[in-house]
Design a protein around this motif. Structure first.
Motif, PDB file in Angstrom:
ATOM      1  N   SER A  15       0.830  -1.209   0.000  1.00  0.00           N
ATOM      2  CA  SER A  15       0.000   0.000   0.000  1.00  0.00           C
ATOM      3  C   SER A  15       0.860   1.253   0.000  1.00  0.00           C
ATOM      4  O   SER A  15       0.491   2.270  -0.591  1.00  0.00           O
ATOM      5  CB  SER A  15      -0.944  -0.005   1.202  1.00  0.00           C
ATOM      6  OG  SER A  15      -1.757  -1.151   1.149  1.00  0.00           O
ATOM      7  N   LYS A  27      -4.760   3.014   3.240  1.00  0.00           N
ATOM      8  CA  LYS A  27      -4.312   2.922   4.619  1.00  0.00           C
ATOM      9  C   LYS A  27      -3.063   2.054   4.729  1.00  0.00           C
ATOM     10  O   LYS A  27      -2.987   0.970   4.151  1.00  0.00           O
ATOM     11  CB  LYS A  27      -5.430   2.342   5.482  1.00  0.00           C
ATOM     12  CG  LYS A  27      -5.124   2.472   6.939  1.00  0.00           C
ATOM     13  CD  LYS A  27      -6.330   2.117   7.780  1.00  0.00           C
ATOM     14  CE  LYS A  27      -5.884   2.001   9.229  1.00  0.00           C
ATOM     15  NZ  LYS A  27      -6.908   1.384  10.056  1.00  0.00           N
ATOM     16  N   THR A  35      -4.639  -4.063   4.522  1.00  0.00           N
ATOM     17  CA  THR A  35      -5.509  -4.035   3.345  1.00  0.00           C
ATOM     18  C   THR A  35      -6.289  -5.342   3.286  1.00  0.00           C
ATOM     19  O   THR A  35      -5.693  -6.410   3.355  1.00  0.00           O
ATOM     20  CB  THR A  35      -4.660  -3.907   2.063  1.00  0.00           C
ATOM     21  OG1 THR A  35      -3.744  -2.830   2.245  1.00  0.00           O
ATOM     22  CG2 THR A  35      -5.524  -3.633   0.859  1.00  0.00           C
ATOM     23  N   ASP A  54      -4.121  -2.456  -5.704  1.00  0.00           N
ATOM     24  CA  ASP A  54      -3.493  -2.874  -4.446  1.00  0.00           C
ATOM     25  C   ASP A  54      -4.315  -4.019  -3.880  1.00  0.00           C
ATOM     26  O   ASP A  54      -5.536  -3.936  -3.811  1.00  0.00           O
ATOM     27  CB  ASP A  54      -3.494  -1.685  -3.478  1.00  0.00           C
ATOM     28  CG  ASP A  54      -2.794  -1.993  -2.163  1.00  0.00           C
ATOM     29  OD1 ASP A  54      -1.941  -2.916  -2.149  1.00  0.00           O
ATOM     30  OD2 ASP A  54      -3.095  -1.327  -1.153  1.00  0.00           O
TER      31      ASP A  54
HETATM   32 MG   LIG Z   1      -1.778  -2.864   2.314  1.00  0.00          MG
END
Ligand SMILES: [Mg+2]
Ligand SMILES: Nc1nc2c(ncn2[C@@H]2O[C@H](COP(=O)(O)OP(=O)(O)OP(=O)(O)O)[C@@H](O)[C@H]2O)c(=O)[nH]1
Length: 582
Positions: A15, A27, A35, A54
């Protein structure tokens, strides 16, 4: 549009890289499992736009937790042009296995070794060209956090998109040989500082008391810094009303002035004055989480949690719920055992989230001396955890955990200023968005309920709100919750952000005047009973909706709403009926 996916083990910086490349604000945290769902954003590469996705971190492509399922389904069903395999450069020995599994998907790969800075600090050297030669894929060494290697990475991605090439999946022998000849790890590669700090913080006896001590000190600091700012803001809003808004609306019909000033303005400004405290609180939490201290807390408390049918991960989810229950509920996707996951979802709604925090800050300021404020708030956090533990004791036999707890403890990482600011801003934006969305609608409704029918005295027993309050008084009266507070509670069912705004409307006051009106009307015992009820009963509609969609089970959702209501009533009743005699 071409699509690129980021795949790698948890906590490897996917991320962070995603944010760095796209300017997005996914985040990030020093904890595996931040995540849990797909996130995508566009970026300009060379002269064309591409989509970057992501994904949740995975240890193994053959895993069967919800987040691993998200990744494998995505790779199977979506057309992906290049997969960036993100590995932690200081743990290649363990992580290269995932690359070998991914190579079997037949998608062009690009190997990105992240945390080059940490690897270098540990004395690890990696011969990029040699590794690339062994595996037959492009390799680059980057630091997503500090921005090194980004140009090279972009160049490699552009080239891979233009001329996609697939490497043969390496077998174990190839990987072993590649590691041996291209990666040089010194005999003693350890995070010295981390080990030193952990000798104290992970001490079996001192660890937990230290953790709670640190949390308590953070509270003190947040109050100490935030309260003066909050008071100044509240005074400013009152002054603005008296000096500018009242004169400007002097000629308008009284009903409209009432709605705009006593309704919308009082409601919004009362809530807004708490924003600085909330910001500080989030910054403190962000630092605790980003440094990796939260993972340690999970480790320390694991054995204790096991007695309650939970584990260390559940504890971290509970702490994350202190920000907002919704992402914490989604965070349970990393749990493999369905029993553990449901039990954790059952207890997360007791976490004292930021919306409830704001209600408590208000009542504490109104009814307790400043000296006691941090202590009273801390007691509510203790109650929050106690309610969660009691609930898991009651339900643990129905939801059995059959997944052993393995948690990697990451090294301490100090968040950059940029990370802290981004994270703080992220939380604040979320808070403000919810607050304004719910509050404006909520306060207008409350205003209507407290001002109609027109013949009744505003806020009196003959208004709709008055009827509603007296109708519920047999239930809430024994808890010391008067009809005015009852209206606020009813709206709190939708979102706790409305509670204080409603009170501002019900009392037709704001800022300091509202505080003294409530202090005059309500005793501290009633206020604490009200806070206990607010803490334990239904968190908000968004949480219920998330529970429903994550658990995919209607009966579970009904219990998850009914049980806290019953518990809230019992706890407040017990408290009020005991404490009012003192
Ligand atoms: Mg992540
Ligand atoms: N030292 C260092 N730390 C990094 C680097 N990249 C990321 N981090 C830190 O590593 C931690 C994990 O970062 P994330 O981006 O949340 O990792 P992730 O792979 O998305 O994690 P999950 O979503 O849990 O799978 C954070 O504390 C980051 O600040 C880097 O290049 N160097």
């Amino acid at each position: 549009m071409k699509r690129i996916a980021l795949v790698g083990m948890p906590n490897t910086g996917k991320s962070t890289l995603f944010n760095r490349l796209t300017g997005a604000q996914a985040k990030v945290g020093n904890w595996p499992g931040i995540t849990v769902d797909l996130l995508s954003a566009k970026l300009l590469l060379g002269d064309s736009m591409v989509e970057l996705v992501d994904l949740p971190g995975i240890y193994d492509l053959r895993g069967f937790s919800e987040d691993e399922h998200v990744v494998t389904t995505f790779l199977r069903q979506q057309s992906v042009d290049v997969v960036l395999v993100l590995l932690n450069a200081s743990q290649l020995e363990r992580q290269l296995q995932l690359y070998a599994q991914l190579a079997q998907f037949g998608i062009p790969l690009l190997l990105v070794l992240n945390m080059a800075d940490e690897a270098a600090a540990l004395g690890i050297t990696i011969e990029r060209e040699a590794l690339s030669g062994w595996l037959g894929v492009p390799v680059c060494l980057v630091s997503a956090k500090h921005g090194q290697g980004m140009e090279q990475l972009r160049g490699l991605v552009v080239r891979a998109l233009r001329a996609p090439a697939q490497a043969a999946p390496p077998d174990d022998a190839v990987i072993e040989a590649a590691l041996k000849s291209a990666v040089h790890v010194p005999a003693q590669a350890s995070h010295r500082l981390t080990e030193k700090i952990d000798r104290v913080l992970l001490d079996p006896w001192l660890g937990l008391p230290l953790f709670f001590g640190v949390m308590f000190l953070l509270f003190e600091a947040v109050f100490w810094l935030g309260t003066p700012v909050q008071n100044a803001l509240a005074a400013g809003f009152s002054a603005l009303r008296a000096a500018a808004l009242e004169p400007a609306l002097a000629a308008a019909p009284p009903l409209l002035t009432g709605l705009l000033l006593d309704g919308v303005y009082n409601g919004l400004s009362t809530v807004a004055s708490f924003v600085p405290l909330i910001i500080l609180f989030f910054l403190a939490m962000a630092i605790v989480e980003d440094t990796g201290y939260l993972s340690r807390a999970a480790f320390l408390i694991d054995a204790l949690m096991a007695r309650f049918g939970l584990d260390g991960r559940s504890f971290v989810m509970i702490l994350m719920g202190f920000g907002c229950n919704v992402p914490a509920l989604m965070g349970t996707r990393v749990m493999r055992s369905r029993g553990l996951r449901l039990l954790t979802m059952m207890v997360i709604p007791f976490s004292l989230c930021s919306a409830r925090l704001q209600v408590f800050l208000f009542f504490i300021a109104a009814l307790f001396p400043p000296r006691l404020a941090p202590l009273v708030l801390f007691s509510l956090y203790v109650m929050s955890i106690a309610a969660a533990m009691l609930t898991s004791l009651v339900f643990k036999r129905r939801f059995v955990n059959n997944d052993p707890f393995v948690l990697e403890i990451p090294p301490y990482r100090f968040p950059t200023l940029r990370q802290i600011v981004l994270r703080g801003w992220h939380e604040v934006r979320h808070f403000l968005r919810r607050a304004t969305r719910f509050i404006v609608a909520g306060v207008v409704l409350v205003w209507l309920l407290t001002h109609f029918p027109v013949a009744a005295a505003p806020g009196g027993v003959d208004t709709w709100a008055g009827h509603l309050g007296s109708w519920l008084s047999p239930v809430l009266g024994p808890l010391g919750i008067d009809p005015k507070l009852t209206i606020a509670l009813i709206f709190g069912f939708v979102a706790k952000e409305i509670v204080i705004g409603s009170l501002a409307v019900i009392y037709a006051r704001e800022g300091g005047a509202l505080v003294s009106a409530i202090a005059h009307d309500v005793t501290w015992v009633q206020a604490y009973s009200f806070m206990l009820f607010t803490l334990i009963y239904t968190p908000c509609l968004s949480t219920i909706a998330t529970l429903r969609s994550e658990a995919k089970n209607a009966a579970f959702s009904v219990v998850a709403v009914a049980w806290p209501l019953a518990l809230a009533w019992l706890v407040s009743f017990a408290f009020y009926q005991t404490a009012r005699h003192f």
